[in-house]
Design a protein around this motif. Structure first.
Motif, PDB file in Angstrom:
ATOM      1  N   GLN A 164       2.590 -13.926 -32.753  1.00 36.99           N
ATOM      2  CA  GLN A 164       2.071 -13.868 -33.838  1.00 36.99           C
ATOM      3  C   GLN A 164       2.251 -11.924 -34.503  1.00 36.99           C
ATOM      4  O   GLN A 164       2.277 -11.383 -33.319  1.00 36.99           O
ATOM      5  N   THR A 165       1.512 -11.751 -35.224  1.00 32.42           N
ATOM      6  CA  THR A 165       1.300  -9.877 -36.009  1.00 32.42           C
ATOM      7  C   THR A 165       0.850  -9.907 -36.076  1.00 32.42           C
ATOM      8  O   THR A 165      -0.227 -10.641 -36.596  1.00 32.42           O
ATOM      9  N   MET A 166      -0.169  -8.940 -35.638  1.00 35.53           N
ATOM     10  CA  MET A 166      -1.334  -8.114 -35.933  1.00 35.53           C
ATOM     11  C   MET A 166      -0.792  -6.877 -36.822  1.00 35.53           C
ATOM     12  O   MET A 166      -0.282  -5.686 -36.967  1.00 35.53           O
ATOM     13  N   ASN A 167      -1.241  -6.503 -38.406  1.00 40.18           N
ATOM     14  CA  ASN A 167      -0.705  -5.711 -38.956  1.00 40.18           C
ATOM     15  C   ASN A 167      -2.022  -4.547 -38.794  1.00 40.18           C
ATOM     16  O   ASN A 167      -2.614  -4.563 -39.269  1.00 40.18           O
ATOM     17  N   VAL A 168      -2.052  -3.623 -38.390  1.00 37.57           N
ATOM     18  CA  VAL A 168      -3.074  -2.582 -38.634  1.00 37.57           C
ATOM     19  C   VAL A 168      -2.812  -1.650 -39.759  1.00 37.57           C
ATOM     20  O   VAL A 168      -1.472  -0.846 -39.743  1.00 37.57           O
ATOM     21  N   VAL A 169      -3.664  -1.154 -39.990  1.00 37.98           N
ATOM     22  CA  VAL A 169      -3.934   0.332 -41.246  1.00 37.98           C
ATOM     23  C   VAL A 169      -4.747   1.310 -40.135  1.00 37.98           C
ATOM     24  O   VAL A 169      -5.524   0.900 -40.019  1.00 37.98           O
ATOM     25  N   ALA A 170      -3.886   2.424 -39.465  1.00 38.57           N
ATOM     26  CA  ALA A 170      -4.688   2.610 -38.751  1.00 38.57           C
ATOM     27  C   ALA A 170      -4.779   4.881 -39.200  1.00 38.57           C
ATOM     28  O   ALA A 170      -4.212   4.451 -40.126  1.00 38.57           O
ATOM     29  N   THR A 171      -5.499   5.487 -38.606  1.00 41.23           N
ATOM     30  CA  THR A 171      -6.197   6.678 -38.976  1.00 41.23           C
ATOM     31  C   THR A 171      -4.546   7.765 -38.690  1.00 41.23           C
ATOM     32  O   THR A 171      -4.392   9.073 -39.385  1.00 41.23           O
TER      33      THR A 171
END
Lengths: 352, 312, 549
Positions: A46-53
């Motif tokens: 599985q994949t986790m997509n992250v938007v981070a600073t």
């Protein structure tokens, strides 16, 4: 006929190239090594997509990948951009996890129903002040405001090193102060709001009016004050104080200052996006993050000594911040007042 | 000599393309440089107008050594094969261009240009765009543009090769006329021997960077100095002993007992070319079209005149 | 035989329809969506916005016009310098100019601040002045420097096509160097000058990065449009701003088309094997162009020197020390981004060139009027700001009938179609080298449309195709604006990472990435030019046969 076949082949080849490119990431680095016995959850494949600073959190995500088998893809993006993208593209969640960024954006997103509710079992470890009462977001640390000083420049001009926010309003510093536009930088917004909270509406704005007179122009990027103070373009830069600031100060022979008359702060948010396809992984990550040893690691990556404030008992860095100095801020209208404060601000500064 | 070239040598890296050429041109004469492509005639021209530097030797014009001068400093103009008219200027502006660099009032320059237009018989085209001219008209303007500055020497680099047959004939004629009228000295480069014959006072035959012969057209034809000139100029039937017979020097007459047999007949209009088999050799024969053409297979009587090659 | 023709006809129609539809869908439709958004969605009306922010427009136009004039002027100087120097130097300088096409504005600006800032090494330390570099003057200077390279490359390309005998004729008529340049070279370069002027004008209008770094309190449309999105999340405002930008850009574009056509029709004359250069090193233009070129190349050296220095050093107590730390630091930012960027660029270069050449086949060889329209639509991404194109995609493909946002495909499609504009131009130039009779010959001998492509069109343009591919590759490697709002996690590209670390102030890392991008582009250019020169011998005749007419 041969030609058609060849053209067809070419087409298939190019299509294949597109597909390979498009899905390449899924297959390129499968973290199959993680047949860890310790793992509580298994997210292999599985994949986790992250938007981070920032991309700086990669080691923490790597650790998570190793433990759970989930692949983590990070894109760094400012919180304003996240909001904008969600507004423009309602067809899909931006990502699974939103990691870091000014709390105002998280509050806005909650109002816009773009977040998923999640109450971790270990949520109690975080003091209630730093998490949403309905469970839509929590904070992973605080960003605090202060300033950085170029000693050489001040010496050349014969100016004393400022110690307090009030010092910045003195006319002798005219033309020597730089700060970023609070609409671009979440930290600057927190500083503006924090001081208004501290001094009260009228005195607060009076103060900012005086500071404004000392400022030639506002940086269009969060990093402007740090850099332009380092290059000696300005004597004083208003900045978020973290380990990076101290490191940079060492690099460029600057001095970082915690103003003695109160330190404004803003919590850094973490949340799961509504309808995220990787919702389960994102939630598992929040659980993972809240484990004390990971929180400690995060504190180190963040370069902040504020995580212990969020989660009492955690030993992070020690950058010399005194908890007592934090300004008493009103978080309840932190998000809702943003527009009105920024409008008033932009009327005040005009074209700077 | 008005133009004198002495021991002119040009090398590209190690390859010598001009081998110590020496020749001269008298004032008001046209020298035609004739040779197959790649013989070095364009290089020679570029040495004269200064676009390439000379390795050895000297070029003297009107007694002045110009070997080291830049093209713009030489009193020489060139008409290039591609016309090279400035596309952003009209006919008048093109013609006047060279006069800019002569100390001349604008009014005088204008008058002179109108005169040149008249000479070129193109009065009505003064304000025409270059793109709207026909090939022949462009050629005329290119010629006029080079003539108007009254150079001491005019060079022409295969100027008519892009024109059709008929126009080429007219232009040759006109060039000669203008040359007479303006008393111009010219060096004219071509690979077309008809053109060389009709234009040149003298013809310089060149091959492999060397001068093969300089002579009048008639001289070249009647007394070729070597094999190259012989083979290059006109047609000839070579004999085993090195002598030759020009095709027009063979006279054939219909004769059932003759020793020759017509093998091929090629009707040309004013002339008829035959291939005849005579003494087990094949000969080219050129006859004027004055009688019924002889059919292939006809036996003919053969009369001929042998010429000797005056090899040095 | 009959079957063959049927198959060919089907292929022909299939290709025709696919190309037309894809251009309409991936270029026309996104622009249409964003126009509709700006004009019809609730919120501020366009008129209202325009009148209230007239100063933004004025500022943008002011900077764009001055940048246009200066960058063209500089490019002309650099170009003219080429008429004086030998072939060897020409090729060295061309490679150098090519490198500087990859021009991250932060480098220029950083070097500029270090030298001419309020505490700059030259202005403050040397000349004892305190000058404020922030504002329009800074933006103009930075843009001028970075646009001049491309301008010069276009003009140099044009210079090389000038018929040598024109220049030689002028010289033989007595024109000295200055007169040759003033009377012949400059007038003949004029259409090219206008084209690069308009390119610079449009690029300046669309540049949102430089003003954020060096603009100070000076506000411009493109950067405000960008901030509208990232700080306020106000897409409507961004759409309005972009719409405002589109007006002067479109006016510029129609002028551009006009002069671009002139530029291509000019070379109809006959050519010869003559050489025209170098001209004598004399006169005003020689001195002027050499001085300006030297300054220009020094400025470029300084910039790119500072990139390399930044990539291989760390700063301790204000001093630089050699270190590989930046390279190590950059690893966490890059990951699989490098491979992805190269792959995307390869795909964009190949498919973009293929589509463009097929468009030109229909519009130019077949003279198809509808395809000419398609070709014009294809030029839009070139004239309108990249962010506008990106916003259009975000808008158009986040709602039915076609939802694609969040996928890698949308990013790839975006970079493919973004470069159709430039690729069709290159394709046109390449196709104009083929004698039309070749196509007729194919049909005459019983061939089909597919044979035309296989036996004439692609083989004879393969050199042009390679160059077009290279262009597409490089422009995708360096693109930012159009994809910045489209990438999702796991789809990042190197330039975006670079832009991001610049925003974050990690210049060392940014310098490492810039070096990598330059290196990748150079390697790809090396490969392409190597392949061209390998097969070059076989192709000489095509061009010669054209010349000898």
């Amino acid at each position: 006929m041969k030609t058609i076949k060849r053209l067809g082949l070419l087409f298939v080849f190019l299509l294949g190239l597109v597909l390979v490119t498009a899905c390449g990431n899924n297959s390129s680095k499968s973290s199959s090594k993680s047949s860890d016995t310790k793992t509580t959850k298994e997210f292999k494949g599985q994949t986790m997509n992250v938007v981070a600073t920032s991309d700086a959190y990669q080691p923490l995500f790597d650790k998570f990948s190793k433990q759970t088998g989930a692949k983590v893809k990070v894109l760094s993006m400012s919180s304003g951009e996240v909001l904008a993208r969600m507004k423009a593209d309602k067809s899909k969640p931006m990502a699974d996890l939103w990691f870091g960024g000014g709390l105002d954006a998280f509050m806005q997103a909650k109002t816009d129903h773009q977040l998923e509710k999640y109450q971790s079992n270990s949520i109690d470890k975080i003091s209630t002040k730093y998490r949403d009462k309905d469970g839509y977001w929590l904070s992973k640390g605080l960003t605090v405001g202060g300033f950085v000083v170029n000693k050489k420049v001040l010496k050349e001009k014969g100016l004393p090193v400022p110690k307090t926010w009030d010092d910045l309003a003195k006319s002798e510093y005219k033309g020597e102060i730089i700060m970023s536009d609070p609409s671009v930088s979440g930290t600057m917004y927190a500083i503006v709001k924090g001081i208004i909270d501290k001094k009260g509406e009228k005195a607060g704005w009076d103060y900012w009016n005086k500071v404004n007179d000392n400022i030639t122009f506002y940086g269009k990027r969060g990093k402007d004050p740090q850099e332009k103070t380092a290059s000696g373009e300005f004597g004083i830069g208003v900045i978020p104080v973290d380990k990076m600031a101290f490191d940079a100060a060492k690099k460029d022979d600057l001095k970082v200052i915690y103003p003695s008359d109160g330190i404004p702060w803003v919590p850094e948010g973490v949340a799961v996006f509504k309808n995220a396809p990787g919702k389960k992984v994102a939630e598992a990550f929040i659980d993972f993050m809240l484990e004390p040893r990971n929180m400690k690691e995060l504190a180190k990556l963040d370069g902040k000594d504020t995580d212990q404030i969020i989660m009492p008992g955690i030993k992070g860095l020690d950058l010399g911040l005194n908890k007592k100095d934090l300004i008493k801020e009103n978080l309840s209208n932190f998000g809702s007042d943003r527009t009105s404060i920024l409008n008033k601000w932009s009327d005040m500064v005009g074209d700077k | 000599m008005f133009l004198e070239v002495k021991n002119l040598t040009k090398k590209y890296s190690s390859k010598t393309v001009l081998h110590s050429l020496s020749f001269g041109v008298d004032q008001n004469k046209i020298l035609v440089v004739l040779g197959p492509s790649g013989c070095g005639k364009s290089t020679l021209l570029s040495c004269l107008n200064g676009f390439i530097t000379v390795d050895e030797g000297a070029v003297l014009l009107d007694g002045k050594d110009i070997t080291k001068l830049a093209p713009e400093e030489r009193d020489i103009t060139t008409v290039f094969q591609s016309y090279s008219l400035f596309p952003h200027m009209n006919v008048m502006q093109n013609l006047m261009y060279g006069l800019k660099f002569k100390k001349m009032s604008r009014n005088d320059a204008r008058k002179k240009t109108l005169k040149m237009l008249h000479l070129l018989q193109m009065d009505e085209f003064a304000n025409t765009k270059i793109q709207d001219l026909s090939g022949g008209q462009q050629q005329r303007i290119a010629l006029g543009r080079s003539l108007i500055v009254e150079p001491k020497l005019l060079l022409l680099d295969e100027p008519f090769s892009n024109l059709d047959e008929k126009l080429r004939l007219t232009m040759r004629h006109e060039l000669r006329q203008i040359q007479k009228e303006l008393n111009m000295t010219m060096v004219f480069v071509t690979h077309d021997q008809q053109e060389a014959f009709s234009i040149g006072d003298q013809i310089l035959v060149m091959d492999q960077g060397q001068i093969q012969q300089i002579d009048t057209g008639q001289g070249l034809y009647s007394t070729p100095k070597n094999h190259f000139v012989l083979k290059f100029i006109g047609d000839s039937n070579l004999l085993d002993n090195g002598d030759y017979i020009r095709p027009e020097d063979i006279v054939i007459t219909d004769d059932p007992n003759g020793d020759g047999v017509i093998e091929q007949m090629d009707f040309q209009g004013s002339t008829i070319n035959y291939l005849i088999n005579y003494n087990k050799h094949v000969f080219h024969v050129t006859c004027l079209n004055r009688m019924e053409p002889l059919r292939v297979g006809t036996r003919v009587d053969v009369q001929y005149k042998v010429s000797k090659l005056e090899e040095r | 035989m009959g079957k063959n023709h049927l198959g060919s006809k089907i292929t022909n129609w299939f290709v025709y329809i696919v190309i037309s539809l894809s251009i309409l869908l991936f270029i026309f439709y996104p622009y249409l969506s964003i126009f509709v958004q700006a004009l019809h969605e609730p919120g501020e009306t366009f008129n209202n916005f325009f009148m209230q922010n007239i100063d933004l427009t004025k500022n943008s136009l002011f900077v764009a016009i001055i940048t246009m004039v200066l960058s063209v002027f500089l490019a002309v100087s650099v170009t003219l310098c080429f008429v004086f120097i030998s072939k060897k130097w020409q090729s060295i300088l061309r490679v150098f100019l090519l490198i500087t096409m990859v021009s991250p504005p932060f480098v220029t600006s950083l070097a500029y601040i270090t030298l001419f800032g309020r505490r700059g090494m030259i202005t403050h330390d040397l000349l004892q002045m305190t000058i404020d570099p922030y504002g329009p003057q800074g933006i103009i200077l930075m843009q001028t420097l970075s646009f001049a390279s491309l301008n010069a490359l276009v003009l140099i390309g044009l210079l090389k096509q000038l018929e040598p005998s024109l220049i030689n004729s002028a010289r033989s008529l007595g024109a000295r160097t200055d007169a040759v340049i003033k009377d012949i070279i400059l007038p003949l370069l004029k259409p090219g000058l206008i084209v690069v002027a308009l390119i610079s004008f449009i690029r300046s209008l669309a540049d949102f990065q430089t003003p954020t770094i060096i603009g100070g309190s000076f506000k411009m449309l493109a950067s405000e449009g960008y901030f509208a999105v990232i700080s306020m999340g106000d897409i409507h405002k961004a759409a309005l701003i972009n719409l405002t930008l589109a007006i002067p850009a479109l006016i510029g574009f129609f002028l551009y088309i006009k002069y671009d056509r002139e530029m291509s029709v000019q070379h109809h004359g006959l050519s010869s094997n003559m050489k025209a250069f170098p001209l004598p090193k004399k006169g005003f233009f020689f001195v002027g162009s050499v001085i300006l070129s030297v300054i220009f190349y020094l400025a470029l050296l300084l910039q790119y020197g500072s990139i390399v220095m930044n990539a291989f050093s760390v700063k301790v107590m204000g001093n630089y020390r050699f270190s590989l730390q930046p390279i190590i630091d950059s690893q966490i930012y890059l990951n699989d981004t490098i491979t992805r960027t190269i792959l995307y660029s390869l795909v964009a270069g190949l498919l973009g060139s293929l589509i463009s050449f097929l468009i030109i086949y229909y519009s130019k060889v077949r003279n198809d009027r509808f395809m000419k329209f398609i070709e014009m639509v294809g030029t839009f991404p070139y004239i309108l700001p990249g962010t506008f194109f990106g916003l259009g995609y975000l808008y158009a493909f986040s709602k039915p009938p076609l939802i694609m946002t969040g996928t890698s495909i949308i990013v790839i499609i975006n970079v493919i179609f973004k470069q159709v504009a430039f690729a069709t131009k290159a394709a046109k130039a390449s196709v104009s080298q083929i004698e039309p009779t070749y196509f007729k010959t194919v049909h005459d001998l019983g061939g089909t449309v597919v044979n035309e492509w296989k036996d004439v069109f692609f083989p004879m343009t393969k050199q042009g195709f390679a160059i077009t591919f290279l262009n597409g590759f490089i422009s995708t490697m360096t693109t930012i604006g159009s994809i910045i709002f489209l990438v999702h996690p796991g789809q990042n590209m190197m330039t975006l990472v670079m832009f991001d670390v610049v925003q974050r102030g990690e210049y060392q890392v940014a310098a490492v990435i810039a070096c990598m991008i330059i290196l990748i582009c150079l390697v790809m250019s090396g490969i392409v030019f190597g392949l061209i020169s390998l097969s070059g011998k076989d192709w000489g005749y095509v061009f010669r046969s054209k010349k000898s007419h």
